[in-house]
Design an enzyme around this catalytic site. Structure first.
Site, PDB file in Angstrom:
ATOM      1  N   LYS A  11       0.839  -1.201   0.000  1.00 36.34           N
ATOM      2  CA  LYS A  11       0.000   0.000   0.000  1.00 36.34           C
ATOM      3  C   LYS A  11       0.872   1.249   0.000  1.00 36.34           C
ATOM      4  CE  LYS A  11      -3.900  -2.308   2.178  1.00 36.34           C
ATOM      5  NZ  LYS A  11      -4.660  -2.650   3.373  1.00 36.34           N
TER       6      LYS A  11
ATOM      7  N   GLN B 275      -4.628  -1.366   9.523  1.00 34.37           N
ATOM      8  CA  GLN B 275      -4.627  -2.695   8.896  1.00 34.37           C
ATOM      9  C   GLN B 275      -5.298  -3.724   9.813  1.00 34.37           C
ATOM     10  OE1 GLN B 275      -3.763  -3.370   5.781  1.00 34.37           O
ATOM     11  NE2 GLN B 275      -4.077  -5.556   5.944  1.00 34.37           N
TER      12      GLN B 275
ATOM     13  N   ASP C 288     -11.070   3.263   3.991  1.00 33.06           N
ATOM     14  CA  ASP C 288     -11.415   1.835   3.872  1.00 33.06           C
ATOM     15  C   ASP C 288     -12.920   1.651   3.683  1.00 33.06           C
ATOM     16  OD1 ASP C 288      -9.459  -0.195   3.949  1.00 33.06           O
ATOM     17  OD2 ASP C 288      -8.984   0.250   6.039  1.00 33.06           O
TER      18      ASP C 288
HETATM   19  N1  GUN Z   1      -7.163  -6.510   5.945  1.00 32.75           N
HETATM   20  C1  GUN Z   1      -7.541  -7.236   4.866  1.00 32.75           C
HETATM   21  N2  GUN Z   1      -8.102  -6.431   3.934  1.00 32.75           N
HETATM   22  C2  GUN Z   1      -8.090  -5.173   4.448  1.00 32.75           C
HETATM   23  C3  GUN Z   1      -8.526  -3.924   3.947  1.00 32.75           C
HETATM   24  O1  GUN Z   1      -9.057  -3.782   2.848  1.00 32.75           O
HETATM   25  N3  GUN Z   1      -8.303  -2.859   4.784  1.00 32.75           N
HETATM   26  C4  GUN Z   1      -7.738  -2.997   6.011  1.00 32.75           C
HETATM   27  N4  GUN Z   1      -7.586  -1.891   6.758  1.00 32.75           N
HETATM   28  N5  GUN Z   1      -7.327  -4.153   6.499  1.00 32.75           N
HETATM   29  C5  GUN Z   1      -7.502  -5.229   5.716  1.00 32.75           C
END
Ligand code: GUN
Length: 295
Positions: A53, A97, A120
């Site tokens: 990311k 996350q 998100d």
């Molecule tokens: N863990 C797995 N997928 C995601 C996501 O799209 N966003 C976040 N913050 N954590 C995740």
């Protein structure tokens, strides 16, 4: 005949190019989109997602504020960091996350994120707005799936979509987004899950299958109608001693067999995966535009 492969890497690259141009134009106006990233603990898969990311942000000119916190971080310390980011005008998006360590209440942390920085799309306020069809941040993986369908010319209007999996991150939101009265949606949606009595009765009727169960081989060739479109959201590690790292990634669909029945299919890796990060970038740029009153 073998299905056409929907190339998530290419579609993601196209969208990232569009975003790069937008970010450059924002910079001309003195606006630099910023993403605050928080990772608690040492989970290897989470570490690799977070690094990907941050790299993606850098590649298109988004500033990223990297916060790696130890596994024993308390809920109070984490909430404090979120609050600092809520107040920081350089941060347009906050990404915590998931999953978080067991001693932290995930829902409380997601609730603490300013809904205007919730890139998100997990805050209940934004989930509610999405459900009633209001303009808001859409959750990244489902939004990526809709973009893939749209950009590869798959008609969703009137199509019967069968979603397999009812998670808050994928299954529930993707089902909801596809039934909206909007372009790229307007589908008839069936949502299947672990208590569905006979999954194949449903999948066999689908024009589009979205597999998001979290288990390899959830969708096999005998469960797919000839000519259906199959989107595989799964990312599963299966042991593979022939690989140096000892495992390989597979989706939730038996790809090799299903591609002989479907008309279009997404691979794993290289399908939905690259789209998730791309839509996070999209939301971060969108948030910077909203915060600065740019259309
Ligand atoms: N863990 C797995 N997928 C995601 C996501 O799209 N966003 C976040 N913050 N954590 C995740």
């Amino acid at each position: 005949m073998s299905a056409e492969i929907i190339d998530g890497k290419q579609i993601a690259a196209d969208i990232r190019e569009e975003l790069k141009t937008e970010v450059a134009a924002l910079k001309e106006r003195g606006i630099v989109p910023g993403l605050g990233v928080i990772l608690v603990g040492e989970d290897p898969a989470s570490k690799s997602y977070v690094s990907a990311k941050e790299k993606a942000c850098e590649a298109i000119g988004i500033f990223s504020d990297d916060n790696r916190l130890p596994a024993d971080t308390t809920q109070g310390q984490l909430l404090e960091r979120v609050e600092q980011m809520n107040k920081d005008p350089k941060i347009n998006g906050i990404l915590v996350q998931l999953p978080l360590p067991k001693h932290i209440d995930e829902a409380a942390v997601l609730m603490a994120i300013d809904p205007d920085k919730d890139v998100d799309g997990f805050h209940p306020m934004n989930v509610g707005k999405m459900m009633v069809g209001e303009d808001t941040f859409l959750p990244c993986t489902p939004h990526g799936v809709l973009q893939m369908l749209m950009r590869s010319g798959v008609e969703t209007s009137g199509a019967h979509v069968v979603v397999v999996g009812r998670s808050n991150i994928v299954g529930k939101p993707v089902a909801n987004m596809l039934l909206q009265k909007k372009e790229g949606a307007n589908a008839t949606v069936t949502l299947c899950h672990t208590r569905t009595k006979d999954l194949s009765v449903h999948t066999k009727q689908a024009d589009i299958i979205i597999a998001a169960s979290g288990w390899p081989n959830t969708v096999t060739a005998d469960m797919v109608k000839a000519g259906a479109v199959v989107i595989d959201v799964g990312v599963n590690r299966v042991e593979d001693p022939s690989r140096e790292r000892g495992y390989r990634l597979v989706g939730d669909v038996d790809f090799d067999a299903v591609k002989e029945v479907a008309s279009k299919i997404t691979p794993v890796p290289g399908g939905v995966g690259p789209m998730t990060i791309t839509m996070l970038l999209f939301n971060t740029v969108d948030s910077a535009k909203r915060a600065n009153g740019v259309d």
